[in-house]
Scaffold this motif. Structure first.
Motif, PDB file in Angstrom:
ATOM      1  N   LYS A  15       0.833  -1.203   0.000  1.00  0.00           N
ATOM      2  CA  LYS A  15       0.000   0.000   0.000  1.00  0.00           C
ATOM      3  C   LYS A  15       0.871   1.259   0.000  1.00  0.00           C
ATOM      4  N   GLN A  16       1.963   1.228   0.732  1.00  0.00           N
ATOM      5  CA  GLN A  16       2.884   2.360   0.771  1.00  0.00           C
ATOM      6  C   GLN A  16       3.567   2.552  -0.590  1.00  0.00           C
ATOM      7  N   LYS A  17       3.879   1.456  -1.265  1.00  0.00           N
ATOM      8  CA  LYS A  17       4.486   1.536  -2.591  1.00  0.00           C
ATOM      9  C   LYS A  17       3.540   2.215  -3.578  1.00  0.00           C
ATOM     10  N   ILE A  18       2.265   1.805  -3.545  1.00  0.00           N
ATOM     11  CA  ILE A  18       1.270   2.398  -4.445  1.00  0.00           C
ATOM     12  C   ILE A  18       1.126   3.888  -4.148  1.00  0.00           C
ATOM     13  N   GLN A  19       1.013   4.230  -2.873  1.00  0.00           N
ATOM     14  CA  GLN A  19       0.839   5.639  -2.510  1.00  0.00           C
ATOM     15  C   GLN A  19       2.061   6.458  -2.918  1.00  0.00           C
ATOM     16  N   ARG A  20       3.243   5.904  -2.736  1.00  0.00           N
ATOM     17  CA  ARG A  20       4.477   6.596  -3.135  1.00  0.00           C
ATOM     18  C   ARG A  20       4.483   6.820  -4.655  1.00  0.00           C
ATOM     19  N   TYR A  21       4.092   5.801  -5.399  1.00  0.00           N
ATOM     20  CA  TYR A  21       4.034   5.906  -6.865  1.00  0.00           C
ATOM     21  C   TYR A  21       3.045   6.995  -7.283  1.00  0.00           C
ATOM     22  N   LEU A  22       1.885   7.011  -6.679  1.00  0.00           N
ATOM     23  CA  LEU A  22       0.894   8.030  -7.016  1.00  0.00           C
ATOM     24  C   LEU A  22       1.361   9.423  -6.609  1.00  0.00           C
ATOM     25  N   ASN A  23       2.052   9.529  -5.492  1.00  0.00           N
ATOM     26  CA  ASN A  23       2.602  10.823  -5.078  1.00  0.00           C
ATOM     27  C   ASN A  23       3.629  11.334  -6.089  1.00  0.00           C
ATOM     28  N   GLU A  24       4.425  10.428  -6.643  1.00  0.00           N
ATOM     29  CA  GLU A  24       5.385  10.823  -7.672  1.00  0.00           C
ATOM     30  C   GLU A  24       4.650  11.357  -8.904  1.00  0.00           C
ATOM     31  N   VAL A  26       1.673  12.762  -8.961  1.00  0.00           N
ATOM     32  CA  VAL A  26       1.148  14.083  -8.610  1.00  0.00           C
ATOM     33  C   VAL A  26       2.257  15.129  -8.720  1.00  0.00           C
ATOM     34  N   ALA A  27       3.428  14.820  -8.203  1.00  0.00           N
ATOM     35  CA  ALA A  27       4.545  15.762  -8.281  1.00  0.00           C
ATOM     36  C   ALA A  27       4.896  16.077  -9.730  1.00  0.00           C
ATOM     37  N   GLU A  28       4.910  15.071 -10.582  1.00  0.00           N
ATOM     38  CA  GLU A  28       5.174  15.291 -12.005  1.00  0.00           C
ATOM     39  C   GLU A  28       4.120  16.205 -12.611  1.00  0.00           C
ATOM     40  N   CYS A  29       2.868  15.930 -12.289  1.00  0.00           N
ATOM     41  CA  CYS A  29       1.769  16.731 -12.837  1.00  0.00           C
ATOM     42  C   CYS A  29       1.864  18.185 -12.385  1.00  0.00           C
ATOM     43  N   LEU A  30       2.249  18.400 -11.148  1.00  0.00           N
ATOM     44  CA  LEU A  30       2.318  19.755 -10.604  1.00  0.00           C
ATOM     45  C   LEU A  30       3.574  20.493 -11.041  1.00  0.00           C
ATOM     46  N   SER A  31       4.569  19.770 -11.522  1.00  0.00           N
ATOM     47  CA  SER A  31       5.827  20.412 -11.906  1.00  0.00           C
ATOM     48  C   SER A  31       5.681  21.265 -13.158  1.00  0.00           C
ATOM     49  N   CYS A  32       4.646  20.989 -13.941  1.00  0.00           N
ATOM     50  CA  CYS A  32       4.434  21.692 -15.208  1.00  0.00           C
ATOM     51  C   CYS A  32       5.605  21.499 -16.153  1.00  0.00           C
ATOM     52  N   ASP A  33       6.423  20.512 -15.901  1.00  0.00           N
ATOM     53  CA  ASP A  33       7.560  20.204 -16.752  1.00  0.00           C
ATOM     54  C   ASP A  33       7.106  19.162 -17.761  1.00  0.00           C
ATOM     55  N   VAL A  34       6.964  19.594 -19.012  1.00  0.00           N
ATOM     56  CA  VAL A  34       6.460  18.703 -20.042  1.00  0.00           C
ATOM     57  C   VAL A  34       7.353  17.475 -20.197  1.00  0.00           C
ATOM     58  N   TYR A 105      -7.041  15.143 -15.023  1.00  0.00           N
ATOM     59  CA  TYR A 105      -7.661  15.997 -14.006  1.00  0.00           C
ATOM     60  C   TYR A 105      -6.665  17.024 -13.477  1.00  0.00           C
ATOM     61  N   ALA A 106      -5.428  16.586 -13.229  1.00  0.00           N
ATOM     62  CA  ALA A 106      -4.400  17.483 -12.694  1.00  0.00           C
ATOM     63  C   ALA A 106      -4.072  18.612 -13.671  1.00  0.00           C
ATOM     64  N   HIS A 107      -4.238  18.339 -14.954  1.00  0.00           N
ATOM     65  CA  HIS A 107      -3.967  19.373 -15.958  1.00  0.00           C
ATOM     66  C   HIS A 107      -4.915  20.562 -15.798  1.00  0.00           C
ATOM     67  N   THR A 108      -6.144  20.296 -15.405  1.00  0.00           N
ATOM     68  CA  THR A 108      -7.127  21.373 -15.254  1.00  0.00           C
ATOM     69  C   THR A 108      -7.386  21.756 -13.797  1.00  0.00           C
ATOM     70  N   LEU A 115      -5.296  16.803  -5.160  1.00  0.00           N
ATOM     71  CA  LEU A 115      -4.779  15.649  -5.887  1.00  0.00           C
ATOM     72  C   LEU A 115      -4.294  14.563  -4.929  1.00  0.00           C
ATOM     73  N   ARG A 116      -3.664  14.965  -3.844  1.00  0.00           N
ATOM     74  CA  ARG A 116      -3.197  13.971  -2.862  1.00  0.00           C
ATOM     75  C   ARG A 116      -4.390  13.284  -2.176  1.00  0.00           C
ATOM     76  N   GLN A 117      -5.444  14.045  -1.936  1.00  0.00           N
ATOM     77  CA  GLN A 117      -6.658  13.451  -1.365  1.00  0.00           C
ATOM     78  C   GLN A 117      -7.253  12.428  -2.337  1.00  0.00           C
ATOM     79  N   LEU A 118      -7.263  12.765  -3.607  1.00  0.00           N
ATOM     80  CA  LEU A 118      -7.791  11.840  -4.608  1.00  0.00           C
ATOM     81  C   LEU A 118      -6.937  10.582  -4.721  1.00  0.00           C
TER      82      LEU A 118
END
Length: 128
Positions: A15-24, A26-34, A105-108, A115-118
């Motif tokens: 479960k921690q692995k999945i959450q860590r992966y999803l957090n990564e 989210v970070a990518e999405c928020l970085s705005c780095d294409v 979703y993160a794009h808009t 996003l972390r709640q989702l």
């Protein structure tokens, strides 16, 4: 997929692995780095229609991604960390679908807390 395999090889609960992966993600999405954003689906839908070679390469990569996730879920099932139903393949496909949606979703809606709640809700839905 190399990074994904390394992440799922860590000695922490699944479960921690999945959450860590999803957090990564989210970070990518928020970085705005294409360069960090997943453009595979966009390439597949826009360029893939015009270039069969590109479509084949992207499809192969997506299949490798799914296989890496299936392997991770199968290991977690075998280790008794998660229930066997709905199975490794269905769980991997569900997670991939959710990640596609999360990226869109993160794009808009680029709000980190939301996003972390989702992703926490997704983890709960996926793993119980």
């Amino acid at each position: 997929t190399r990074h994904l395999r390394a992440l799922f090889a860590e000695d922490v609960p699944f479960k921690q692995k999945i959450q860590r992966y999803l957090n990564e993600i989210v970070a990518e999405c928020l970085s705005c780095d294409v360069s960090q954003s997943c453009l595979l689906v966009k390439i597949l839908t826009e360029v893939g229609e015009q270039d069969a070679d590109v479509a084949a390469k992207v499809s192969a990569y997506l299949q490798q991604w799914q296989q890496a996730l299936e392997t991770a879920f199968a290991t977690a099932i075998a280790d008794g960390e998660i229930p066997s139903a709905p199975g490794a393949q269905a769980s991997a496909q569900f997670l991939m679908m959710a990640i596609y949606g999360l990226r869109t979703y993160a794009h808009t809606h680029p709000h980190e807390q939301q996003l972390r709640q989702l992703t926490a809700m997704l983890t709960q839905q996926l793993l119980g």
